[in-house]
Design a protein around this motif. Structure first.
Motif, PDB file in Angstrom:
ATOM      1  N   ALA A  34       0.832  -1.207   0.000  1.00 34.66           N
ATOM      2  CA  ALA A  34       0.000   0.000   0.000  1.00 34.66           C
ATOM      3  C   ALA A  34       0.870   1.262   0.000  1.00 34.66           C
ATOM      4  CB  ALA A  34      -0.929  -0.004   1.217  1.00 34.66           C
ATOM      5  N   SER A  35       1.977   1.246   0.739  1.00 34.65           N
ATOM      6  CA  SER A  35       2.892   2.401   0.772  1.00 34.65           C
ATOM      7  C   SER A  35       3.536   2.622  -0.589  1.00 34.65           C
ATOM      8  CB  SER A  35       3.988   2.192   1.822  1.00 34.65           C
ATOM      9  OG  SER A  35       3.434   2.032   3.100  1.00 34.65           O
ATOM     10  N   LEU A  36       3.882   1.527  -1.274  1.00 37.31           N
ATOM     11  CA  LEU A  36       4.491   1.640  -2.605  1.00 37.31           C
ATOM     12  C   LEU A  36       3.492   2.230  -3.604  1.00 37.31           C
ATOM     13  CD1 LEU A  36       6.453  -1.727  -2.578  1.00 37.31           C
ATOM     14  CD2 LEU A  36       7.486   0.544  -2.731  1.00 37.31           C
ATOM     15  N   VAL A  37       2.230   1.780  -3.534  1.00 30.46           N
ATOM     16  CA  VAL A  37       1.183   2.337  -4.395  1.00 30.46           C
ATOM     17  C   VAL A  37       1.012   3.829  -4.129  1.00 30.46           C
ATOM     18  CG1 VAL A  37      -1.345   2.422  -4.665  1.00 30.46           C
ATOM     19  CG2 VAL A  37      -0.157   0.273  -4.894  1.00 30.46           C
ATOM     20  N   ASN A  38       0.973   4.188  -2.850  1.00 33.48           N
ATOM     21  CA  ASN A  38       0.789   5.598  -2.480  1.00 33.48           C
ATOM     22  C   ASN A  38       1.962   6.461  -2.920  1.00 33.48           C
ATOM     23  OD1 ASN A  38      -1.602   4.763  -1.366  1.00 33.48           O
ATOM     24  ND2 ASN A  38      -0.902   4.820   0.763  1.00 33.48           N
ATOM     25  N   ALA A  39       3.127   5.823  -3.140  1.00 35.94           N
ATOM     26  CA  ALA A  39       4.308   6.553  -3.621  1.00 35.94           C
ATOM     27  C   ALA A  39       4.374   6.552  -5.152  1.00 35.94           C
ATOM     28  CB  ALA A  39       5.568   5.923  -3.040  1.00 35.94           C
ATOM     29  N   ASN A 210      20.853  -7.103   5.676  1.00 37.68           N
ATOM     30  CA  ASN A 210      20.696  -5.644   5.781  1.00 37.68           C
ATOM     31  C   ASN A 210      19.549  -5.369   6.738  1.00 37.68           C
ATOM     32  OD1 ASN A 210      22.666  -5.170   3.811  1.00 37.68           O
ATOM     33  ND2 ASN A 210      21.170  -5.353   2.161  1.00 37.68           N
ATOM     34  N   TYR A 211      19.714  -4.358   7.575  1.00 31.64           N
ATOM     35  CA  TYR A 211      18.643  -4.001   8.504  1.00 31.64           C
ATOM     36  C   TYR A 211      17.708  -3.012   7.816  1.00 31.64           C
ATOM     37  CZ  TYR A 211      16.253  -2.478  12.766  1.00 31.64           C
ATOM     38  OH  TYR A 211      15.296  -2.192  13.701  1.00 31.64           O
ATOM     39  N   LEU A 212      16.486  -3.438   7.574  1.00 31.97           N
ATOM     40  CA  LEU A 212      15.525  -2.611   6.850  1.00 31.97           C
ATOM     41  C   LEU A 212      14.834  -1.617   7.771  1.00 31.97           C
ATOM     42  CD1 LEU A 212      14.133  -2.073   4.178  1.00 31.97           C
ATOM     43  CD2 LEU A 212      12.653  -4.047   4.577  1.00 31.97           C
ATOM     44  N   GLY A 213      14.779  -1.933   9.069  1.00 34.66           N
ATOM     45  CA  GLY A 213      14.124  -1.032  10.012  1.00 34.66           C
ATOM     46  C   GLY A 213      13.131  -1.776  10.886  1.00 34.66           C
ATOM     47  N   LEU A 242       3.923   5.705   9.542  1.00 35.33           N
ATOM     48  CA  LEU A 242       5.139   6.465   9.209  1.00 35.33           C
ATOM     49  C   LEU A 242       6.312   5.504   9.000  1.00 35.33           C
ATOM     50  CD1 LEU A 242       4.786   9.421  11.768  1.00 35.33           C
ATOM     51  CD2 LEU A 242       4.286   9.453   9.313  1.00 35.33           C
ATOM     52  N   ALA A 243       6.390   4.472   9.852  1.00 40.76           N
ATOM     53  CA  ALA A 243       7.475   3.484   9.725  1.00 40.76           C
ATOM     54  C   ALA A 243       7.363   2.715   8.411  1.00 40.76           C
ATOM     55  CB  ALA A 243       7.456   2.525  10.914  1.00 40.76           C
ATOM     56  N   PHE A 244       6.134   2.311   8.039  1.00 40.89           N
ATOM     57  CA  PHE A 244       5.953   1.587   6.771  1.00 40.89           C
ATOM     58  C   PHE A 244       6.331   2.455   5.572  1.00 40.89           C
ATOM     59  CE2 PHE A 244       3.047  -1.466   9.026  1.00 40.89           C
ATOM     60  CZ  PHE A 244       3.754  -2.608   8.683  1.00 40.89           C
ATOM     61  N   ARG A 245       5.979   3.748   5.638  1.00 37.65           N
ATOM     62  CA  ARG A 245       6.332   4.630   4.519  1.00 37.65           C
ATOM     63  C   ARG A 245       7.839   4.741   4.374  1.00 37.65           C
ATOM     64  NH1 ARG A 245       1.790   7.590   5.564  1.00 37.65           N
ATOM     65  NH2 ARG A 245       2.778   9.299   6.685  1.00 37.65           N
ATOM     66  N   ASP A 246       8.520   4.779   5.532  1.00 38.48           N
ATOM     67  CA  ASP A 246       9.971   4.861   5.528  1.00 38.48           C
ATOM     68  C   ASP A 246      10.590   3.588   4.935  1.00 38.48           C
ATOM     69  OD1 ASP A 246      12.222   6.417   6.191  1.00 38.48           O
ATOM     70  OD2 ASP A 246      12.642   5.109   7.902  1.00 38.48           O
ATOM     71  N   ILE A 247      10.023   2.429   5.306  1.00 39.35           N
ATOM     72  CA  ILE A 247      10.492   1.133   4.778  1.00 39.35           C
ATOM     73  C   ILE A 247      10.302   1.103   3.262  1.00 39.35           C
ATOM     74  CG2 ILE A 247      10.031  -1.368   4.770  1.00 39.35           C
ATOM     75  CD1 ILE A 247      11.120  -0.580   7.492  1.00 39.35           C
ATOM     76  N   ARG A 252      12.454   1.281  -2.341  1.00 38.73           N
ATOM     77  CA  ARG A 252      12.511   1.833  -3.698  1.00 38.73           C
ATOM     78  C   ARG A 252      13.939   2.190  -4.101  1.00 38.73           C
ATOM     79  NH1 ARG A 252       8.687   5.520  -2.147  1.00 38.73           N
ATOM     80  NH2 ARG A 252       9.694   7.216  -3.262  1.00 38.73           N
ATOM     81  N   GLN A 253      14.809   2.283  -3.121  1.00 34.04           N
ATOM     82  CA  GLN A 253      16.202   2.653  -3.426  1.00 34.04           C
ATOM     83  C   GLN A 253      17.120   1.443  -3.580  1.00 34.04           C
ATOM     84  OE1 GLN A 253      16.846   5.130  -0.019  1.00 34.04           O
ATOM     85  NE2 GLN A 253      15.909   6.934  -0.952  1.00 34.04           N
ATOM     86  N   TRP A 254      16.577   0.229  -3.351  1.00 33.08           N
ATOM     87  CA  TRP A 254      17.440  -0.949  -3.463  1.00 33.08           C
ATOM     88  C   TRP A 254      17.979  -1.091  -4.875  1.00 33.08           C
ATOM     89  CZ3 TRP A 254      13.360  -4.528  -0.816  1.00 33.08           C
ATOM     90  CH2 TRP A 254      13.484  -4.397   0.575  1.00 33.08           C
TER      91      TRP A 254
END
Length: 286
Positions: A34-39, A210-213, A242-247, A252-254
């Motif tokens: 859902a966060s990816l769609v919203n972005a 890698n630590y994703l958060g 907020l945490a999911f949006r950050d994840i 998206r930067q991988w």
């Protein structure tokens, strides 16, 4: 990540997995998608928990067809796609159909192949796997560019996450895993969970973690689940949203891993080559 570069681009495939059930893996998959769609990412969420599917239930959707219908020949994969919130696409799996948990390895491969043939323009595919180390889980993780392993603060969660990473590394050649700590009391707890897991993997396995958060334990997330919504949509300013949006921003930067491992097409070529070699060997022996 292939955003905006047209339907022909290969979508990034993110497999979400966990060593044990009950760590909130499906909630992570839904809110990441859902966060990816919203972005602005064209995103498909695929539920591959063949026995106890619940993505559609958690989003209050009523599927006409599921993956069980695809395997039974009642419909094409395309026919199972549901429209979720904000344009999120969802492919539901079957719930309570035990025979779907006993698919053969080549059927899992066939499913990966069917997804690589989908004529739907996508930037990202998020795969919500069953918990544990069943063949289907390993196959979808192997086909993905990135594997996210969800852990929570229970000894069994860390132990089982290590077991999953070990099998992925030794049997499927996965060399990189993203670790997400879920339901944590504070950021320090999340980092400690990751370090606990990293200590054993760095000693015994040839794999990079890698630590994703971390996603905080959050009353708003519980309320969103009761409302059958993603928390990022229901309560966008809550701590977990907020945490999911950050994840999602980090995802998206991988960069794709070096070499072709992970791309669905390459994965298929390798599997087909292996199957062909096995068939040839059998013919020669006959």
């Amino acid at each position: 990540m292939g955003a905006g570069d047209g339907a022909s681009a290969v979508p990034t495939v993110i497999a979400v997995a966990s060593g044990k059930g009950g760590v909130g893996k499906t909630s992570v998959s839904i809110n990441l998608a859902a966060s990816l769609v919203n972005a602005g990412q064209r995103t498909l969420l695929l539920d591959t928990d063949m026995g106890l599917a619940n993505v559609d239930v958690m989003l209050g959707l009523a599927p006409r067809f599921t993956l069980a219908d695809v395997f039974a020949g009642r419909c094409e994969l395309q026919d199972t796609i549901l429209q979720g919130p904000n344009g999120l696409l969802i492919v539901p799996a079957a719930s309570g159909k035990r025979h779907m948990t006993e698919l053969l390895p080549q059927q899992h491969v066939g499913l990966v192949h069917a997804f690589s043939q989908l004529e739907v323009p996508l930037d990202v595919m998020v795969v919500d796997n069953a918990a544990g180390i069943a063949d289907g889980v390993l196959t979808f993780c192997q086909a993905a560019q990135d594997v996210v392993v969800v852990v929570c603060d229970e000894p069994a969660s860390v132990t089982d996450a290590y077991a999953l990473i070990k099998v992925l590394s030794r049997e499927r050649g996965v060399t990189r895993v993203q670790v997400l700590a879920n339901q944590v009391q504070n950021p320090i707890e999340g980092r400690q969970l990751f370090e606990k897991l990293e200590r054993v993997t760095s000693r015994f396995l040839d794999v990079t973690l890698n630590y994703l958060g971390a996603i905080p334990r959050d009353e708003w997330l519980r309320r969103a689940i009761q409302r059958q919504e993603a928390v990022v949509d229901a309560f966008p300013s809550s701590p977990s949203a907020l945490a999911f949006r950050d994840i999602a921003r980090r995802a998206r930067q991988w960069q794709s891993p070096p070499g072709a491992r992970g791309h669905v097409e390459f994965f298929l070529e390798r599997l087909v080559a292996r199957a062909t070699a096995a068939t040839s060997a059998r013919s020669a022996a006959a």
